[in-house]
Design a protein around this motif. Sequence first.
Motif, mmCIF file in Angstrom:
data_model
loop_
_atom_site.group_PDB
_atom_site.id
_atom_site.type_symbol
_atom_site.label_atom_id
_atom_site.label_comp_id
_atom_site.label_asym_id
_atom_site.label_seq_id
_atom_site.Cartn_x
_atom_site.Cartn_y
_atom_site.Cartn_z
ATOM 1 N N LYS A 147 0.805 -1.228 0.000
ATOM 2 C CA LYS A 147 0.000 0.000 0.000
ATOM 3 C C LYS A 147 0.845 1.288 0.000
ATOM 4 C CE LYS A 147 -4.075 -2.098 0.692
ATOM 5 N NZ LYS A 147 -4.129 -3.180 -0.268
ATOM 6 N N GLY A 148 2.049 1.216 -0.601
ATOM 7 C CA GLY A 148 2.877 2.424 -0.697
ATOM 8 C C GLY A 148 2.530 3.210 -1.960
ATOM 9 N N GLU A 149 2.554 4.555 -1.858
ATOM 10 C CA GLU A 149 2.321 5.395 -3.048
ATOM 11 C C GLU A 149 3.621 6.086 -3.400
ATOM 12 O OE1 GLU A 149 -0.672 8.268 -2.001
ATOM 13 O OE2 GLU A 149 -1.726 6.751 -0.809
ATOM 14 N N MET A 150 3.992 6.044 -4.671
ATOM 15 C CA MET A 150 5.255 6.680 -5.056
ATOM 16 C C MET A 150 5.079 8.188 -5.206
ATOM 17 S SD MET A 150 7.822 6.236 -8.210
ATOM 18 C CE MET A 150 7.954 4.511 -8.260
ATOM 19 N N LEU A 151 6.023 8.949 -4.607
ATOM 20 C CA LEU A 151 5.970 10.408 -4.704
ATOM 21 C C LEU A 151 6.914 10.913 -5.785
ATOM 22 C CD1 LEU A 151 6.122 11.340 -0.914
ATOM 23 C CD2 LEU A 151 4.093 11.187 -2.338
ATOM 24 N N SER A 152 8.134 10.351 -5.822
ATOM 25 C CA SER A 152 9.091 10.851 -6.819
ATOM 26 C C SER A 152 10.124 9.780 -7.135
ATOM 27 C CB SER A 152 9.806 12.094 -6.288
ATOM 28 O OG SER A 152 10.687 11.721 -5.257
ATOM 29 N N MET A 153 10.785 9.966 -8.271
ATOM 30 C CA MET A 153 11.821 9.025 -8.702
ATOM 31 C C MET A 153 12.885 9.836 -9.416
ATOM 32 S SD MET A 153 11.091 5.787 -11.091
ATOM 33 C CE MET A 153 12.315 4.687 -11.701
ATOM 34 N N ARG B 108 22.398 5.702 -9.803
ATOM 35 C CA ARG B 108 21.526 5.058 -8.803
ATOM 36 C C ARG B 108 20.185 5.771 -8.846
ATOM 37 N NH1 ARG B 108 24.047 1.901 -4.714
ATOM 38 N NH2 ARG B 108 22.468 2.386 -3.182
ATOM 39 N N ILE B 109 19.168 5.102 -8.351
ATOM 40 C CA ILE B 109 17.835 5.710 -8.392
ATOM 41 C C ILE B 109 17.374 6.019 -6.976
ATOM 42 C CG2 ILE B 109 15.410 5.115 -8.785
ATOM 43 C CD1 ILE B 109 16.092 4.088 -11.417
ATOM 44 N N GLN B 110 16.830 7.201 -6.785
ATOM 45 C CA GLN B 110 16.277 7.559 -5.484
ATOM 46 C C GLN B 110 14.752 7.570 -5.587
ATOM 47 O OE1 GLN B 110 18.510 9.369 -2.943
ATOM 48 N NE2 GLN B 110 17.034 10.583 -1.799
#
Length: 599
Positions: free
Chosen positions: A421-427, A433-435
């Motif tokens: 149930k996590g919602e992604m805010l930014s990438m 590397r990916i934050q």
Amino acid sequence: MQKIRNIAIIAHVDHGKTTLVDKMLHAGKLFRENEDTGELIMDNNELERERGITILAKNVSIDYNGYKINIIDTPGHADFGGEVERVLNMADGVLLLVDAFEGPMPQTRFVLQKALQMGLLPIVVVNKVDKPNCRPDEVNEAVFDLMYNLDATEEQLGFHTIYGSAKQNWMSEDWKNPTDNILPLLDAIIKYIPEPKTLDGTPQMLITSLDYSAYVGRIAVGRVHRGTLRENMDVSLVKRDGTVVKSRIKELHTFTGLGRSKSMEVSSGDICALVGIDGFEIGDTIADINNPEALKPIAIDEPTMSMVFTINDSPFFGKEGKFVTSRHIHERLIKELDKNLALRVEKSMDSDIWHVYGRGVLHLSVLIETMRREGYELQVGQPQVIFKEINGVKCEPVEQLTINLPEESSGKVIEMVATRKGEMLSMEVKNDRIQLEFLIPSRGIIGLRNNVLTVSAGEAIMSHRFHEYQPYKGDIEKRNNGSIIAMESGTAFAYSIDKLQDRGRFFIFPQDEVYAGQVVGESSKEGDLVVNVTKSKKLTNVRASGSDDKVRLIPPVVFSLEEALEYIKEDEYVEVTPTKIRLRKIILDENERKRVSKK
């Protein structure tokens, strides 16, 4: 009256904060005799050294060029947020320490935001500029952007930057021109951090921290806000709820170097410790005896997780620990409340069970680990999230989660967080590397770290901090695999573990003592599996080819305390003793378990 500067140090875990404070203490000529020990003076608690994190905020001071610089070390972990806010109340400015390669990290943001809201002025220290591929100028820009996003004022945005390497013991205004000492930083503190305002009038002091001594009990620590406090002075203690208690200061101490020294009087702006004040809480005010005026109390973070603590009642109880009775555990938990602010303890009336509330799994596991090292035996249940009802809606704590990892494993991790149930805010992509940033219920974080590290081959850096309470997000699927449970007590044999290897993975070594009802492994299917790991090989005098082949065992999984807490199910306990961490079913008897599950 000495000239004073009060500064707090803010940094992400492992950016070199504690090392920097140590070097500043050396520069203050405090350690001529034991300078070569190379030990960190600040993180003197065994757990802090092992994990390389600061758990308790500490106060030290340096005398430099006729100025007294009070340094307040803050924890970087959001689980110790209860420590941070109080600490910032004593400061007039902050040193923001960032790594010249990694730049500002999410947990730096948490403390920095609090500091900027309080109107503290920052000095930025870009540390570790001796690292290969570091990018000091870009990092300085990133800090400016971060402060701008956190609504810093014009004055705060005009911060001064110092570059250097705390480990190599130098600081400079320009990173391309290294110096040979750390003094430019101390000069900058004196020049750019404002001196505390001295207010005259009746004395006032907010208690923002506490110390404990076996001889004099609890000691109130804080910064004198107004007026002057003297030894043997009669004062009022104004509680949070407004009640006033008469009290007397028996002794006054100020911080000098790493220790404290007695003092006859302390004036507005300095940080001091008071002995002899009884029954105070953090956030109470010490005020004038005749007309007491309270200062605004500090808000302490509410707990978001709870855990059941109970006495060890397994068949092995009392074999490994010194303190095993309920009286011992009760006294230890009550003693912890004296120092640990974000903790709450409730005892069940009829049984030896305590509900302990804290800020997260790390916060509670540090307490359990400390108790275990002191010789306590106890059992703890699965961490539970604290739900609240807000305007008639069931709400749960939600955390801001940041994961920094290699590009190839990002897809699996995003999927894993989404199922929880996590919602992604930014990438963002930063140096191949990916934050990733998410909002995820606290329930979803329990047990997540293990899986993320497995998927990313140990490369992921994960951190999270409490965000807010939001409406309940629905069910989250838990670990589906059942447990492998020992059928009988005795010694585990390699022969029987070998025969069961295709059923799942084991948590025990051959020759370990086990008891009936102990969880000895994880089944590869759903549902619990009861097995006999204590069966030895029957010897015969008939030889057959192939029957005496060597046993080839897969190495067992060894849990750390946090991993064990995150792994167990509702009907399991972690048994913690000074030498072992075992998992077990709450109901050890197999028939009894079946009866209860039918109900």
